[in-house]
Structures are given as structure tokens and as C-alpha cells.
Design a protein around this motif. Structure first.
Motif, PDB file in Angstrom:
ATOM      1  N   THR A  54      -1.875   1.150   5.226  1.00 11.94           N
ATOM      2  CA  THR A  54      -1.804   2.450   5.594  1.00 11.94           C
ATOM      3  C   THR A  54      -2.505   2.822   6.597  1.00 11.94           C
ATOM      4  OG1 THR A  54      -1.878   2.920   3.047  1.00 11.94           O
ATOM      5  CG2 THR A  54      -2.830   4.704   4.420  1.00 11.94           C
ATOM      6  N   ILE A  55      -1.872   3.862   7.346  1.00 12.72           N
ATOM      7  CA  ILE A  55      -2.407   4.328   8.727  1.00 12.72           C
ATOM      8  C   ILE A  55      -3.151   5.614   8.472  1.00 12.72           C
ATOM      9  CG2 ILE A  55      -1.789   5.257  11.033  1.00 12.72           C
ATOM     10  CD1 ILE A  55       0.905   3.279  10.823  1.00 12.72           C
ATOM     11  N   LEU A  56      -4.168   5.687   8.543  1.00 12.63           N
ATOM     12  CA  LEU A  56      -5.013   6.895   8.198  1.00 12.63           C
ATOM     13  C   LEU A  56      -5.528   7.487   9.865  1.00 12.63           C
ATOM     14  CD1 LEU A  56      -6.623   8.746   6.451  1.00 12.63           C
ATOM     15  CD2 LEU A  56      -8.657   7.097   6.665  1.00 12.63           C
ATOM     16  N   THR A  57      -5.106   8.725   9.640  1.00 15.52           N
ATOM     17  CA  THR A  57      -5.718   9.644  10.837  1.00 15.52           C
ATOM     18  C   THR A  57      -6.475  10.631  10.423  1.00 15.52           C
ATOM     19  OG1 THR A  57      -3.514   9.175  11.885  1.00 15.52           O
ATOM     20  CG2 THR A  57      -4.787  10.933  12.779  1.00 15.52           C
ATOM     21  N   PHE A  63      -5.644  -2.071   5.175  1.00 18.25           N
ATOM     22  CA  PHE A  63      -4.986  -3.260   4.647  1.00 18.25           C
ATOM     23  C   PHE A  63      -5.509  -3.869   3.297  1.00 18.25           C
ATOM     24  CE2 PHE A  63      -1.859  -3.825   7.752  1.00 18.25           C
ATOM     25  CZ  PHE A  63      -2.298  -3.551   8.890  1.00 18.25           C
ATOM     26  N   CYS A  64      -4.828  -4.006   2.196  1.00 17.11           N
ATOM     27  CA  CYS A  64      -5.436  -4.561   0.927  1.00 17.11           C
ATOM     28  C   CYS A  64      -4.790  -6.071   1.007  1.00 17.11           C
ATOM     29  CB  CYS A  64      -4.814  -4.087  -0.343  1.00 17.11           C
ATOM     30  SG  CYS A  64      -3.253  -4.010  -0.753  1.00 17.11           S
ATOM     31  N   ALA A  65      -5.327  -7.030   0.640  1.00 14.92           N
ATOM     32  CA  ALA A  65      -5.118  -8.386   0.634  1.00 14.92           C
ATOM     33  C   ALA A  65      -5.695  -9.124  -0.499  1.00 14.92           C
ATOM     34  CB  ALA A  65      -5.759  -9.068   2.034  1.00 14.92           C
ATOM     35  N   VAL A  66      -4.601  -9.774  -1.060  1.00 15.10           N
ATOM     36  CA  VAL A  66      -5.077 -10.741  -2.469  1.00 15.10           C
ATOM     37  C   VAL A  66      -5.025 -11.890  -2.205  1.00 15.10           C
ATOM     38  CG1 VAL A  66      -3.718  -8.622  -3.680  1.00 15.10           C
ATOM     39  CG2 VAL A  66      -2.706 -10.632  -3.148  1.00 15.10           C
ATOM     40  N   LEU A  67      -6.015 -12.405  -2.913  1.00 14.87           N
ATOM     41  CA  LEU A  67      -6.377 -13.863  -3.098  1.00 14.87           C
ATOM     42  C   LEU A  67      -5.934 -14.308  -4.490  1.00 14.87           C
ATOM     43  CD1 LEU A  67      -7.810 -16.201  -1.496  1.00 14.87           C
ATOM     44  CD2 LEU A  67      -9.818 -15.703  -2.869  1.00 14.87           C
ATOM     45  N   SER A  68      -4.950 -15.181  -4.297  1.00 18.41           N
ATOM     46  CA  SER A  68      -4.370 -15.677  -5.861  1.00 18.41           C
ATOM     47  C   SER A  68      -4.304 -17.136  -5.673  1.00 18.41           C
ATOM     48  CB  SER A  68      -2.906 -15.038  -5.981  1.00 18.41           C
ATOM     49  OG  SER A  68      -2.198 -15.278  -4.960  1.00 18.41           O
ATOM     50  N   GLY A  69      -3.992 -17.806  -6.911  1.00 19.23           N
ATOM     51  CA  GLY A  69      -3.868 -19.207  -6.992  1.00 19.23           C
ATOM     52  C   GLY A  69      -5.194 -19.935  -7.238  1.00 19.23           C
ATOM     53  N   GLY A  70      -5.258 -21.211  -7.557  1.00 15.85           N
ATOM     54  CA  GLY A  70      -6.432 -21.682  -8.120  1.00 15.85           C
ATOM     55  C   GLY A  70      -7.362 -22.590  -7.093  1.00 15.85           C
ATOM     56  N   THR A  71      -6.847 -22.715  -5.982  1.00 20.02           N
ATOM     57  CA  THR A  71      -7.419 -23.374  -5.130  1.00 20.02           C
ATOM     58  C   THR A  71      -8.701 -22.385  -4.347  1.00 20.02           C
ATOM     59  OG1 THR A  71      -6.280 -22.585  -3.259  1.00 20.02           O
ATOM     60  CG2 THR A  71      -5.577 -24.421  -4.298  1.00 20.02           C
ATOM     61  N   SER A  72      -9.840 -23.190  -3.800  1.00 23.48           N
ATOM     62  CA  SER A  72     -11.102 -22.775  -3.436  1.00 23.48           C
ATOM     63  C   SER A  72     -10.585 -22.311  -2.039  1.00 23.48           C
ATOM     64  CB  SER A  72     -12.247 -23.619  -3.251  1.00 23.48           C
ATOM     65  OG  SER A  72     -11.803 -24.725  -2.555  1.00 23.48           O
ATOM     66  N   ALA A 131     -10.281  10.267   1.285  1.00 17.97           N
ATOM     67  CA  ALA A 131      -8.958   9.740   1.778  1.00 17.97           C
ATOM     68  C   ALA A 131      -8.718   8.564   0.785  1.00 17.97           C
ATOM     69  CB  ALA A 131      -8.908   8.964   3.165  1.00 17.97           C
ATOM     70  N   THR A 132      -7.663   8.446  -0.009  1.00 19.83           N
ATOM     71  CA  THR A 132      -7.302   7.650  -1.124  1.00 19.83           C
ATOM     72  C   THR A 132      -6.374   7.035  -0.692  1.00 19.83           C
ATOM     73  OG1 THR A 132      -8.341   8.804  -2.880  1.00 19.83           O
ATOM     74  CG2 THR A 132      -6.874   7.226  -3.480  1.00 19.83           C
ATOM     75  N   MET A 133      -6.167   5.536  -0.805  1.00 16.17           N
ATOM     76  CA  MET A 133      -5.282   4.629  -0.487  1.00 16.17           C
ATOM     77  C   MET A 133      -4.925   3.849  -1.750  1.00 16.17           C
ATOM     78  SD  MET A 133      -6.227   3.775   3.336  1.00 16.17           S
ATOM     79  CE  MET A 133      -7.970   4.765   3.022  1.00 16.17           C
ATOM     80  N   ASN A 134      -3.701   3.281  -2.091  1.00 16.71           N
ATOM     81  CA  ASN A 134      -3.442   2.679  -3.202  1.00 16.71           C
ATOM     82  C   ASN A 134      -2.724   1.179  -2.735  1.00 16.71           C
ATOM     83  OD1 ASN A 134      -3.974   4.869  -5.027  1.00 16.71           O
ATOM     84  ND2 ASN A 134      -2.492   5.837  -3.993  1.00 16.71           N
ATOM     85  N   CYS A 135      -2.997   0.401  -3.514  1.00 14.84           N
ATOM     86  CA  CYS A 135      -2.412  -0.863  -3.334  1.00 14.84           C
ATOM     87  C   CYS A 135      -1.714  -1.501  -4.749  1.00 14.84           C
ATOM     88  CB  CYS A 135      -3.453  -1.680  -2.804  1.00 14.84           C
ATOM     89  SG  CYS A 135      -3.016  -3.478  -2.704  1.00 14.84           S
ATOM     90  N   GLU A 139       0.613  -1.249   0.111  1.00 16.78           N
ATOM     91  CA  GLU A 139       0.082  -0.201  -0.002  1.00 16.78           C
ATOM     92  C   GLU A 139       0.779   1.181  -0.210  1.00 16.78           C
ATOM     93  OE1 GLU A 139      -0.287  -2.394   2.132  1.00 16.78           O
ATOM     94  OE2 GLU A 139      -2.322  -2.896   2.455  1.00 16.78           O
ATOM     95  N   ASP A 140       0.107   2.381  -0.602  1.00 13.50           N
ATOM     96  CA  ASP A 140       0.825   3.671  -0.282  1.00 13.50           C
ATOM     97  C   ASP A 140      -0.188   4.468  -0.105  1.00 13.50           C
ATOM     98  OD1 ASP A 140       0.927   3.660  -3.475  1.00 13.50           O
ATOM     99  OD2 ASP A 140       0.973   5.590  -2.715  1.00 13.50           O
ATOM    100  N   PRO A 141      -0.128   5.760   0.583  1.00 14.67           N
ATOM    101  CA  PRO A 141       1.082   5.883   1.327  1.00 14.67           C
ATOM    102  C   PRO A 141       1.150   5.128   2.430  1.00 14.67           C
ATOM    103  CG  PRO A 141      -0.593   7.567   1.819  1.00 14.67           C
ATOM    104  CD  PRO A 141      -1.259   6.743   0.720  1.00 14.67           C
ATOM    105  N   GLN A 142       2.154   5.231   3.507  1.00 11.72           N
ATOM    106  CA  GLN A 142       2.035   4.394   4.565  1.00 11.72           C
ATOM    107  C   GLN A 142       1.341   5.113   5.509  1.00 11.72           C
ATOM    108  OE1 GLN A 142       6.543   3.764   5.267  1.00 11.72           O
ATOM    109  NE2 GLN A 142       6.348   1.875   4.191  1.00 11.72           N
ATOM    110  N   ALA A 143       1.304   6.328   5.461  1.00 13.91           N
ATOM    111  CA  ALA A 143       0.409   7.065   6.440  1.00 13.91           C
ATOM    112  C   ALA A 143      -0.332   8.310   5.720  1.00 13.91           C
ATOM    113  CB  ALA A 143       1.506   7.561   7.744  1.00 13.91           C
ATOM    114  N   LEU A 144      -1.553   8.549   6.171  1.00 16.48           N
ATOM    115  CA  LEU A 144      -2.364   9.755   5.756  1.00 16.48           C
ATOM    116  C   LEU A 144      -2.871  10.420   6.678  1.00 16.48           C
ATOM    117  CD1 LEU A 144      -3.287  10.943   2.976  1.00 16.48           C
ATOM    118  CD2 LEU A 144      -5.090   9.046   2.948  1.00 16.48           C
ATOM    119  N   SER A 145      -2.707  11.703   6.864  1.00 14.01           N
ATOM    120  CA  SER A 145      -3.458  12.391   7.837  1.00 14.01           C
ATOM    121  C   SER A 145      -4.175  13.450   7.097  1.00 14.01           C
ATOM    122  CB  SER A 145      -2.371  13.155   8.612  1.00 14.01           C
ATOM    123  OG  SER A 145      -3.018  13.856   9.697  1.00 14.01           O
TER     124      SER A 145
END
Lengths: 113, 111
Positions: A107-110, A88-97, A19-23, A6-12
Motif C-alpha cells: 500500500t502506497i501511503l501519502t 508491505f505485509c509479509a507472511v512466514l509460513s511452512g514448518g521450517t525455521s 491510516a489503516t491498511m489491510n492484508c 494489501e488493500d488499499p493499493q494507495a491511501l492519501s
């Protein structure tokens, strides 16, 4: 390989602002999910976007996914002090169920009242 | 709304001791997970569990770790001989469809 950075690491920001956070991620994914964590607490699921989707909305949340750039963004509109948390973003990858999630650093948002 | 619950919320133990962390997943979920988060670091996958067996495990999940679903409701993580570096927040999660729902975590402190 690292996934879900993610970026930014911190956002105030001030209450009422957006608020925009990127991954970014490195491999192909099944879906990408965003979670919120209040300080020292559990992970709360916010929204899931599938690899064949480009945009999704849920209340004040808007998520976009660009698989060509391997990136996603989370927009929180009209922020409130209660939105203060780590995201936090989290990705699900791979072919398994049963799929494991790979999380980013977050990203820490204040949001200041 | 159904939730994943975890007990205890905080566990303090001496190095070398065994600990068991407990989780009650959401009742109609079939897939179960353990993750951990060392202070200031990313949430890391440990293990997934389906149909009473481990589906996948990470490099972290060595012989010191084991999981069990002893009955129809509980899901446990056992660390046989804790090390200082096992100090972390441990999260249980359960899944229906694509979404994993996380519990509030157990903070494990190894002294």
C-alpha cells in the motif's frame, strides 16, 4: 497461490489522521510481518505478529491478526508526513525455521502536511 | 544498531556479463536470504542459506544464480550471465529469531 495481498493499493491522508491498511493471505501462517519502504530504498521491519496473537502495539503502530479470516490490519495513528512510504505485509509460513517471507503488493501511503 | 549492508548500491552491466552482489549480514545472525524486487512489482524470495548451504530456493533461482559465504562476514549473490529481465532491486536479509532484517538493496541494471 497469492499471499499477503494489501488493500488499499494507495491511501492519501492529511497529517494527524489515522491510516489503516489491510492484508489478506491464503494459507496458514507462522507469523505476519509489516515492513515499510521509502521510495527506492530498503525494507524496514516495523512489527511482527505471531499466529497465536490477535493484537500488537508498537509506538503509533497497531497490528491486528484474524486467522479465521486470514487477514491483518496495520493502523498508524496520528500520521506524519514522514510516514509517507510503501507498506508491505509479509507472511512466514511452512514448518521450517529458516522460513521465506512472501510479500504482498503493498500500500502506497501519502501523508500530506 | 547493527545493520545489514550491501554493495554496490547500483550496478550497471551489459547483458551476458557476470555480476556479484555483496552483502554483510548482521554479525550474530545465522540465516541469510536474497530477495529481489522488479520495478513496480512485489518483493520475491530467491534463496535462503544456513549452515553454509542453500536451505530453499525459488523457481527464479536457476543455474545462472549462485550464493556463497566466502568468509565469516560476507554473503554474495552471483549471476553468471545476466539477462535484461534480471534488472531489479536485490535485497539481502539476515535473521535472528523470527525477524528478517533487510539491507538497503543493490539496484541492478542490465543493458
Amino acid at each position: 497461490s497469492q499471499q499477503g495481498e494489501e488493500d488499499p493499493q494507495a491511501l492519501s491522508i492529511q497529517e494527524g489522521e489515522n491510516a489503516t491498511m489491510n492484508c489478506s493471505y491464503k494459507t496458514s501462517i507462522n507469523n505476519l510481518q509489516w515492513y515499510r519502504q521509502n521510495s527506492g530504498r530498503g525494507l524496514v521491519h516495523l512489527i511482527l505478529i505471531r499466529s497465536n496473537e490477535r493484537e500488537k502495539h508498537s509506538g503509533r503502530l497497531r497490528v491486528t491478526l484474524d486467522t479465521s479470516k486470514k487477514s491483518s490490519s496495520l493502523l498508524i495513528t496520528a500520521s506524519r508526513a514522514a510516514d509517507t512510504a510503501s507498506y508491505f505485509c509479509a507472511v512466514l509460513s511452512g514448518g521450517t525455521s529458516y522460513g521465506k517471507l512472501t510479500f504482498g503488493q503493498g500500500t502506497i501511503l501519502t501523508v500530506h502536511p | 544498531e547493527p545493520e545489514v549492508t550491501q554493495t554496490p548500491s547500483h550496478q550497471v552491466t551489459q547483458m551476458g556479463q557476470e555480476v556479484i552482489l555483496r552483502c554483510v549480514p548482521i554479525s550474530n545472525h545465522l540465516y541469510f536470504y536474497w530477495y529481489r524486487q522488479i520495478l513496480g512489482q512485489k518483493v520475491e524470495f530467491l534463496v535462503s542459506f544456513y549452515n553454509n548451504e542453500i536451505s530453499e530456493k525459488s523457481e527464479i533461482f536457476d543455474d545462472q544464480f549462485s550464493v556463497e559465504r566466502p568468509d565469516g562476514s560476507n554473503f554474495t549473490l552471483k549471476i553468471r550471465s545476466t539477462k535484461l529481465e534480471d534488472s531489479a532491486m536485490y535485497f539481502c536479509a539476515s535473521k535472528v529469531a523470527d525477524t528478517q532484517y533487510f539491507g538497503p538493496g543493490t539496484r541492478l541494471t542490465v543493458l
